[in-house]
Each structure stands twice: as structure tokens, then as C-alpha cells.
Write a protein that holds these residues in place. Structure first.
Motif, PDB file in Angstrom:
ATOM      1  N   ASN A  16      18.625  31.645  25.041  1.00  0.00           N
ATOM      2  CA  ASN A  16      19.295  30.536  25.729  1.00  0.00           C
ATOM      3  C   ASN A  16      20.744  30.882  26.058  1.00  0.00           C
ATOM      4  OD1 ASN A  16      16.976  28.998  25.644  1.00  0.00           O
ATOM      5  ND2 ASN A  16      17.541  27.984  23.731  1.00  0.00           N
ATOM      6  N   LEU A  17      21.413  31.570  25.147  1.00  0.00           N
ATOM      7  CA  LEU A  17      22.800  31.961  25.380  1.00  0.00           C
ATOM      8  C   LEU A  17      22.885  32.965  26.530  1.00  0.00           C
ATOM      9  CD1 LEU A  17      25.757  31.845  24.508  1.00  0.00           C
ATOM     10  CD2 LEU A  17      25.253  33.693  22.903  1.00  0.00           C
ATOM     11  N   LEU A  18      21.955  33.906  26.586  1.00  0.00           N
ATOM     12  CA  LEU A  18      21.955  34.893  27.667  1.00  0.00           C
ATOM     13  C   LEU A  18      21.671  34.243  29.015  1.00  0.00           C
ATOM     14  CD1 LEU A  18      20.100  37.849  25.948  1.00  0.00           C
ATOM     15  CD2 LEU A  18      22.494  37.747  26.605  1.00  0.00           C
ATOM     16  N   ILE A  19      20.736  33.306  29.039  1.00  0.00           N
ATOM     17  CA  ILE A  19      20.430  32.606  30.290  1.00  0.00           C
ATOM     18  C   ILE A  19      21.645  31.790  30.738  1.00  0.00           C
ATOM     19  CG2 ILE A  19      19.019  30.771  31.307  1.00  0.00           C
ATOM     20  CD1 ILE A  19      16.696  31.811  29.584  1.00  0.00           C
ATOM     21  N   ALA A  20      22.293  31.101  29.811  1.00  0.00           N
ATOM     22  CA  ALA A  20      23.481  30.317  30.156  1.00  0.00           C
ATOM     23  C   ALA A  20      24.597  31.221  30.666  1.00  0.00           C
ATOM     24  CB  ALA A  20      23.954  29.529  28.942  1.00  0.00           C
ATOM     25  N   GLY A  21      24.768  32.373  30.070  1.00  0.00           N
ATOM     26  CA  GLY A  21      25.793  33.321  30.527  1.00  0.00           C
ATOM     27  C   GLY A  21      25.501  33.854  31.918  1.00  0.00           C
ATOM     28  N   ALA A  22      24.237  34.180  32.188  1.00  0.00           N
ATOM     29  CA  ALA A  22      23.863  34.685  33.508  1.00  0.00           C
ATOM     30  C   ALA A  22      24.057  33.611  34.572  1.00  0.00           C
ATOM     31  CB  ALA A  22      22.413  35.172  33.490  1.00  0.00           C
ATOM     32  N   VAL A  23      23.651  32.384  34.277  1.00  0.00           N
ATOM     33  CA  VAL A  23      23.824  31.283  35.235  1.00  0.00           C
ATOM     34  C   VAL A  23      25.309  31.032  35.477  1.00  0.00           C
ATOM     35  CG1 VAL A  23      23.495  28.787  35.549  1.00  0.00           C
ATOM     36  CG2 VAL A  23      21.605  30.214  34.751  1.00  0.00           C
ATOM     37  N   SER A  24      26.112  31.084  34.426  1.00  0.00           N
ATOM     38  CA  SER A  24      27.558  30.881  34.579  1.00  0.00           C
ATOM     39  C   SER A  24      28.170  31.972  35.452  1.00  0.00           C
ATOM     40  CB  SER A  24      28.240  30.883  33.213  1.00  0.00           C
ATOM     41  OG  SER A  24      27.753  29.826  32.428  1.00  0.00           O
ATOM     42  N   ALA A  25      27.746  33.202  35.266  1.00  0.00           N
ATOM     43  CA  ALA A  25      28.283  34.298  36.066  1.00  0.00           C
ATOM     44  C   ALA A  25      27.905  34.141  37.531  1.00  0.00           C
ATOM     45  CB  ALA A  25      27.774  35.637  35.517  1.00  0.00           C
ATOM     46  N   VAL A  26      26.658  33.768  37.809  1.00  0.00           N
ATOM     47  CA  VAL A  26      26.229  33.570  39.199  1.00  0.00           C
ATOM     48  C   VAL A  26      26.995  32.409  39.825  1.00  0.00           C
ATOM     49  CG1 VAL A  26      24.280  32.853  40.632  1.00  0.00           C
ATOM     50  CG2 VAL A  26      23.968  34.607  38.888  1.00  0.00           C
ATOM     51  N   LEU A  27      27.166  31.323  39.100  1.00  0.00           N
ATOM     52  CA  LEU A  27      27.923  30.185  39.632  1.00  0.00           C
ATOM     53  C   LEU A  27      29.382  30.551  39.884  1.00  0.00           C
ATOM     54  CD1 LEU A  27      26.470  27.178  37.600  1.00  0.00           C
ATOM     55  CD2 LEU A  27      26.112  27.737  40.014  1.00  0.00           C
ATOM     56  N   PHE A  28      29.959  31.361  39.006  1.00  0.00           N
ATOM     57  CA  PHE A  28      31.346  31.787  39.184  1.00  0.00           C
ATOM     58  C   PHE A  28      31.492  32.625  40.449  1.00  0.00           C
ATOM     59  CE2 PHE A  28      34.701  34.970  38.361  1.00  0.00           C
ATOM     60  CZ  PHE A  28      35.787  34.114  38.298  1.00  0.00           C
ATOM     61  N   VAL A  29      30.565  33.542  40.674  1.00  0.00           N
ATOM     62  CA  VAL A  29      30.612  34.379  41.881  1.00  0.00           C
ATOM     63  C   VAL A  29      30.409  33.521  43.123  1.00  0.00           C
ATOM     64  CG1 VAL A  29      29.404  36.224  43.117  1.00  0.00           C
ATOM     65  CG2 VAL A  29      29.948  36.500  40.708  1.00  0.00           C
ATOM     66  N   LEU A  30      29.472  32.578  43.086  1.00  0.00           N
ATOM     67  CA  LEU A  30      29.271  31.690  44.236  1.00  0.00           C
ATOM     68  C   LEU A  30      30.501  30.833  44.496  1.00  0.00           C
ATOM     69  CD1 LEU A  30      25.568  30.542  43.742  1.00  0.00           C
ATOM     70  CD2 LEU A  30      26.480  32.075  45.494  1.00  0.00           C
ATOM     71  N   LEU A  31      31.150  30.357  43.457  1.00  0.00           N
ATOM     72  CA  LEU A  31      32.371  29.567  43.615  1.00  0.00           C
ATOM     73  C   LEU A  31      33.468  30.399  44.249  1.00  0.00           C
ATOM     74  CD1 LEU A  31      33.835  26.876  43.054  1.00  0.00           C
ATOM     75  CD2 LEU A  31      34.516  27.833  40.850  1.00  0.00           C
ATOM     76  N   LEU A  32      33.616  31.648  43.814  1.00  0.00           N
ATOM     77  CA  LEU A  32      34.611  32.523  44.427  1.00  0.00           C
ATOM     78  C   LEU A  32      34.309  32.733  45.913  1.00  0.00           C
ATOM     79  CD1 LEU A  32      35.241  35.325  41.775  1.00  0.00           C
ATOM     80  CD2 LEU A  32      36.822  33.548  42.507  1.00  0.00           C
ATOM     81  N   ALA A  33      33.028  32.935  46.238  1.00  0.00           N
ATOM     82  CA  ALA A  33      32.645  33.155  47.638  1.00  0.00           C
ATOM     83  C   ALA A  33      32.918  31.907  48.478  1.00  0.00           C
ATOM     84  CB  ALA A  33      31.176  33.544  47.713  1.00  0.00           C
ATOM     85  N   LEU A  34      32.621  30.725  47.936  1.00  0.00           N
ATOM     86  CA  LEU A  34      32.837  29.484  48.689  1.00  0.00           C
ATOM     87  C   LEU A  34      34.311  29.177  48.887  1.00  0.00           C
ATOM     88  CD1 LEU A  34      30.054  27.176  47.200  1.00  0.00           C
ATOM     89  CD2 LEU A  34      30.144  28.192  49.483  1.00  0.00           C
ATOM     90  N   LEU A  35      35.146  29.615  47.963  1.00  0.00           N
ATOM     91  CA  LEU A  35      36.577  29.351  48.070  1.00  0.00           C
ATOM     92  C   LEU A  35      37.297  30.381  48.937  1.00  0.00           C
ATOM     93  CD1 LEU A  35      37.403  28.260  44.426  1.00  0.00           C
ATOM     94  CD2 LEU A  35      37.185  26.822  46.457  1.00  0.00           C
ATOM     95  N   GLY A  36      36.547  31.309  49.514  1.00  0.00           N
ATOM     96  CA  GLY A  36      37.159  32.280  50.410  1.00  0.00           C
ATOM     97  C   GLY A  36      37.636  33.545  49.728  1.00  0.00           C
ATOM     98  N   TRP A  37      37.237  33.758  48.516  1.00  0.00           N
ATOM     99  CA  TRP A  37      37.638  34.957  47.792  1.00  0.00           C
ATOM    100  C   TRP A  37      36.561  36.040  47.964  1.00  0.00           C
ATOM    101  CZ3 TRP A  37      42.120  35.611  44.853  1.00  0.00           C
ATOM    102  CH2 TRP A  37      42.937  34.487  44.778  1.00  0.00           C
ATOM    103  N   GLY A  38      36.231  36.335  49.213  1.00  0.00           N
ATOM    104  CA  GLY A  38      35.205  37.328  49.498  1.00  0.00           C
ATOM    105  C   GLY A  38      35.565  38.705  48.968  1.00  0.00           C
ATOM    106  N   GLY A  39      36.850  39.031  49.007  1.00  0.00           N
ATOM    107  CA  GLY A  39      37.291  40.319  48.468  1.00  0.00           C
ATOM    108  C   GLY A  39      37.022  40.420  46.973  1.00  0.00           C
ATOM    109  N   ALA A  40      37.230  39.316  46.263  1.00  0.00           N
ATOM    110  CA  ALA A  40      36.977  39.315  44.822  1.00  0.00           C
ATOM    111  C   ALA A  40      35.490  39.460  44.543  1.00  0.00           C
ATOM    112  CB  ALA A  40      37.510  38.026  44.192  1.00  0.00           C
ATOM    113  N   VAL A  41      34.659  38.806  45.339  1.00  0.00           N
ATOM    114  CA  VAL A  41      33.210  38.908  45.175  1.00  0.00           C
ATOM    115  C   VAL A  41      32.764  40.340  45.458  1.00  0.00           C
ATOM    116  CG1 VAL A  41      30.975  38.135  46.040  1.00  0.00           C
ATOM    117  CG2 VAL A  41      32.806  36.489  45.671  1.00  0.00           C
ATOM    118  N   GLY A  42      33.322  40.941  46.501  1.00  0.00           N
ATOM    119  CA  GLY A  42      33.004  42.326  46.806  1.00  0.00           C
ATOM    120  C   GLY A  42      33.432  43.266  45.697  1.00  0.00           C
ATOM    121  N   PHE A  43      34.611  43.016  45.144  1.00  0.00           N
ATOM    122  CA  PHE A  43      35.098  43.848  44.048  1.00  0.00           C
ATOM    123  C   PHE A  43      34.202  43.726  42.816  1.00  0.00           C
ATOM    124  CE2 PHE A  43      37.642  44.191  40.155  1.00  0.00           C
ATOM    125  CZ  PHE A  43      38.022  45.522  40.246  1.00  0.00           C
ATOM    126  N   ILE A  44      33.825  42.496  42.496  1.00  0.00           N
ATOM    127  CA  ILE A  44      32.949  42.276  41.340  1.00  0.00           C
ATOM    128  C   ILE A  44      31.593  42.936  41.575  1.00  0.00           C
ATOM    129  CG2 ILE A  44      31.681  40.517  40.049  1.00  0.00           C
ATOM    130  CD1 ILE A  44      34.117  38.674  40.466  1.00  0.00           C
TER     131      ILE A  44
END
Length: 98
Positions: A16-44
Motif C-alpha cells: 500500500n505504501l509503494l502504491i501510494a508513493g507511485a500515485v503521488s509521484a505521477v500526480l506530482f509530475v502531472l501537476l508540474l506539467a499542468l502548471l507549465g513546468w515542462g522543462g522540469a517534467v523533461g528533466f525528471i
């Protein structure tokens, strides 16, 4: 229990902890992409890609190292067997007979 049992595994206690961590990471990357931080998403993405390829390369190199060690052990064992069958004083220990 067999190795195929899903209740016994390296990550079974923390699933459960691993699934929560993976979902959090995907949501964080999507949030960065939606906020216009495409360079950060590319870097990650590039960093994750690089880490994966470095891990694969390290694993393959480790496999080659294990292969070399195994071949050296086999060669050493063959030398010991040959030395035992053909001692330097000329008396063979094999079943050759007189």
C-alpha cells in the motif's frame, strides 16, 4: 509456500505504501506539467531514464563479473584435478593399469 505466492515477497508488507508513493509521484509530475513546468517534467523523465539505464548496465556488468569468477573457479578446479591425476613423481593415480 511457493515462490509464486503473492503474500510472500520483498514488497508484500509495504504494498500500500509503494502504491501510494507511485500515485503521488505521477500526480506530482502531472501537476508540474499542468502548471507549465515542462522543462522540469523533461528533466525528471530524463533523470529516471538515465537511472534505469545505469541500473541495467550495472546489472549486466555484474553478470559478466560473475561469469568470469565462475570460469576462473572451474579452471582452478580442473587444474587441481589434473594435478591429482598426474603427480610430478610420475605415478599416476588413474585406473590405467600396468
Amino acid at each position: 509456500m511457493s515462490g509464486a505466492d503473492s503474500s510472500t515477497g520483498l514488497f508484500s508488507g509495504n504494498r500500500n505504501l509503494l502504491i501510494a508513493g507511485a500515485v503521488s509521484a505521477v500526480l506530482f509530475v502531472l501537476l508540474l506539467a499542468l502548471l507549465g513546468w515542462g522543462g522540469a517534467v523533461g528533466f525528471i523523465s530524463f533523470t529516471v531514464y538515465t537511472v534505469i539505464w545505469l541500473a541495467i548496465t550495472a546489472f549486466v556488468l555484474w553478470l559478466f563479473y560473475r561469469l568470469v569468477v565462475a570460469v576462473e573457479r572451474i579452471a582452478h578446479a580442473q587444474q587441481r584435478i589434473a594435478a591429482a591425476q598426474n603427480p610430478p613423481n610420475g605415478t599416476a593415480t588413474g585406473d590405467d593399469g600396468p
